[in-house]
Design a protein around this motif. Sequence first.
Motif, PDB file in Angstrom:
ATOM      1  N   MET A   1       0.971  -0.779   0.205  1.00  0.00           N
ATOM      2  CA  MET A   1      -0.274  -0.129  -0.231  1.00  0.00           C
ATOM      3  C   MET A   1       0.621   0.917   0.229  1.00  0.00           C
ATOM      4  O   MET A   1       0.141   2.093  -0.534  1.00  0.00           O
ATOM      5  CB  MET A   1      -1.204  -0.306   0.693  1.00  0.00           C
ATOM      6  N   GLN A   2       2.221   1.428   0.679  1.00  0.00           N
ATOM      7  CA  GLN A   2       2.771   2.416   0.654  1.00  0.00           C
ATOM      8  C   GLN A   2       3.784   2.525  -0.824  1.00  0.00           C
ATOM      9  O   GLN A   2       3.457   4.305  -0.828  1.00  0.00           O
ATOM     10  CB  GLN A   2       4.098   2.524   1.919  1.00  0.00           C
ATOM     11  N   PHE A   3       3.413   1.608  -1.082  1.00  0.00           N
ATOM     12  CA  PHE A   3       4.403   2.510  -2.911  1.00  0.00           C
ATOM     13  C   PHE A   3       3.598   2.726  -3.695  1.00  0.00           C
ATOM     14  O   PHE A   3       3.151   3.822  -4.163  1.00  0.00           O
ATOM     15  CB  PHE A   3       4.562   0.437  -3.618  1.00  0.00           C
ATOM     16  N   ILE A   4       1.781   2.357  -2.902  1.00  0.00           N
ATOM     17  CA  ILE A   4       0.867   3.142  -4.273  1.00  0.00           C
ATOM     18  C   ILE A   4       0.973   4.526  -4.114  1.00  0.00           C
ATOM     19  O   ILE A   4       0.570   5.417  -4.023  1.00  0.00           O
ATOM     20  CB  ILE A   4      -0.199   2.055  -3.753  1.00  0.00           C
ATOM     21  N   LEU A   5       1.227   4.787  -2.207  1.00  0.00           N
ATOM     22  CA  LEU A   5       0.698   6.217  -1.613  1.00  0.00           C
ATOM     23  C   LEU A   5       1.934   6.969  -2.387  1.00  0.00           C
ATOM     24  O   LEU A   5       1.807   8.676  -2.973  1.00  0.00           O
ATOM     25  CB  LEU A   5       1.136   6.474   0.008  1.00  0.00           C
ATOM     26  N   TRP A  59       0.945  10.602  20.039  1.00  0.00           N
ATOM     27  CA  TRP A  59       1.653  10.813  18.550  1.00  0.00           C
ATOM     28  C   TRP A  59       1.622   9.649  17.676  1.00  0.00           C
ATOM     29  O   TRP A  59       1.276   9.864  16.557  1.00  0.00           O
ATOM     30  CB  TRP A  59       3.746   9.646  18.449  1.00  0.00           C
ATOM     31  N   LYS A  60       0.739   8.139  18.492  1.00  0.00           N
ATOM     32  CA  LYS A  60       0.300   7.071  17.792  1.00  0.00           C
ATOM     33  C   LYS A  60      -1.241   7.787  17.068  1.00  0.00           C
ATOM     34  O   LYS A  60      -1.276   7.744  16.191  1.00  0.00           O
ATOM     35  CB  LYS A  60       0.200   6.168  18.395  1.00  0.00           C
ATOM     36  N   ASN A  61      -1.481   8.386  18.004  1.00  0.00           N
ATOM     37  CA  ASN A  61      -3.310   8.551  17.385  1.00  0.00           C
ATOM     38  C   ASN A  61      -3.354   9.785  16.272  1.00  0.00           C
ATOM     39  O   ASN A  61      -3.423  10.022  15.250  1.00  0.00           O
ATOM     40  CB  ASN A  61      -3.773   9.375  18.570  1.00  0.00           C
ATOM     41  N   VAL A  62      -2.217  10.959  16.533  1.00  0.00           N
ATOM     42  CA  VAL A  62      -1.450  11.787  15.555  1.00  0.00           C
ATOM     43  C   VAL A  62      -1.123  10.898  14.148  1.00  0.00           C
ATOM     44  O   VAL A  62      -1.989  11.418  12.976  1.00  0.00           O
ATOM     45  CB  VAL A  62      -0.291  12.409  15.716  1.00  0.00           C
ATOM     46  N   PHE A  63      -0.251  10.198  14.074  1.00  0.00           N
ATOM     47  CA  PHE A  63       0.351   9.057  13.042  1.00  0.00           C
ATOM     48  C   PHE A  63      -1.453   8.440  11.988  1.00  0.00           C
ATOM     49  O   PHE A  63      -1.420   8.473  11.231  1.00  0.00           O
ATOM     50  CB  PHE A  63       1.372   8.700  13.185  1.00  0.00           C
ATOM     51  N   PHE A  64      -2.415   7.889  12.942  1.00  0.00           N
ATOM     52  CA  PHE A  64      -3.679   7.597  12.733  1.00  0.00           C
ATOM     53  C   PHE A  64      -4.437   8.180  11.654  1.00  0.00           C
ATOM     54  O   PHE A  64      -4.592   8.117  11.291  1.00  0.00           O
ATOM     55  CB  PHE A  64      -3.694   6.009  13.492  1.00  0.00           C
ATOM     56  N   VAL A  65      -4.610   9.378  12.952  1.00  0.00           N
ATOM     57  CA  VAL A  65      -5.326  10.514  11.502  1.00  0.00           C
ATOM     58  C   VAL A  65      -4.688  10.784  10.410  1.00  0.00           C
ATOM     59  O   VAL A  65      -5.363  11.132   9.448  1.00  0.00           O
ATOM     60  CB  VAL A  65      -5.618  11.450  12.898  1.00  0.00           C
ATOM     61  N   LEU A  70      -5.051  10.662   4.550  1.00  0.00           N
ATOM     62  CA  LEU A  70      -3.546   9.767   2.727  1.00  0.00           C
ATOM     63  C   LEU A  70      -4.428   9.066   2.232  1.00  0.00           C
ATOM     64  O   LEU A  70      -4.525   9.489   1.312  1.00  0.00           O
ATOM     65  CB  LEU A  70      -1.992   9.010   3.158  1.00  0.00           C
ATOM     66  N   ILE A  71      -5.006   8.418   2.924  1.00  0.00           N
ATOM     67  CA  ILE A  71      -5.713   7.238   2.581  1.00  0.00           C
ATOM     68  C   ILE A  71      -7.379   7.520   2.086  1.00  0.00           C
ATOM     69  O   ILE A  71      -7.359   6.926   0.836  1.00  0.00           O
ATOM     70  CB  ILE A  71      -5.869   5.507   3.067  1.00  0.00           C
ATOM     71  N   ILE A  72      -7.672   8.207   2.502  1.00  0.00           N
ATOM     72  CA  ILE A  72      -8.855   8.723   1.674  1.00  0.00           C
ATOM     73  C   ILE A  72      -8.607   9.641   0.766  1.00  0.00           C
ATOM     74  O   ILE A  72      -9.391   9.224   0.051  1.00  0.00           O
ATOM     75  CB  ILE A  72     -10.252   9.140   2.836  1.00  0.00           C
ATOM     76  N   SER A  73      -8.118  10.440   0.801  1.00  0.00           N
ATOM     77  CA  SER A  73      -7.511  11.284  -0.457  1.00  0.00           C
ATOM     78  C   SER A  73      -7.000  10.590  -1.582  1.00  0.00           C
ATOM     79  O   SER A  73      -6.972  11.178  -2.537  1.00  0.00           O
ATOM     80  CB  SER A  73      -6.548  12.527   0.383  1.00  0.00           C
ATOM     81  N   ASN A  74      -6.652   9.629  -1.328  1.00  0.00           N
ATOM     82  CA  ASN A  74      -5.117   9.058  -2.583  1.00  0.00           C
ATOM     83  C   ASN A  74      -6.730   8.158  -2.787  1.00  0.00           C
ATOM     84  O   ASN A  74      -6.889   8.353  -4.177  1.00  0.00           O
ATOM     85  CB  ASN A  74      -4.222   8.259  -2.054  1.00  0.00           C
TER      86      ASN A  74
END
Length: 110
Positions: A1-5, A59-65, A70-74
């Motif tokens: 999934m990261q390479f698609i982003l 920090w974990k919450n910030v990264f999840f948000v 990112l996933i929704i916008s992509n």
Amino acid sequence: MQFILGMNCGGFYKCATLISKQYSHFVISIIQFMKCLVLLAAPGLMSIFVVDDTSREQWKNVFFVLGIFLIISNLLFCFLVNDKPASFTKITKHKESYIQVPQESDKNGI
């Protein structure tokens, strides 16, 4: 999934160039300006959501948000993108937009 982003970064700029045609320099500069605004605002937002650097939960919450955004916008980009020129790139000629240039005979009063 990261390479698609990661691949989407190149596709995003190429799509902007294809859609905006002769105005691509302006559209790309607006994209860059928006990226600069986000980079400028990011530290302020982090200071709001992360109270102290000792808690991994914050920090974990910030990264999840951020990951969800990112996933929704992509996904939206992948489903809504096309390569057709936008309507503002079509140049139309109207009689009203032409400037009447006087001819030599009109200047001399003939």
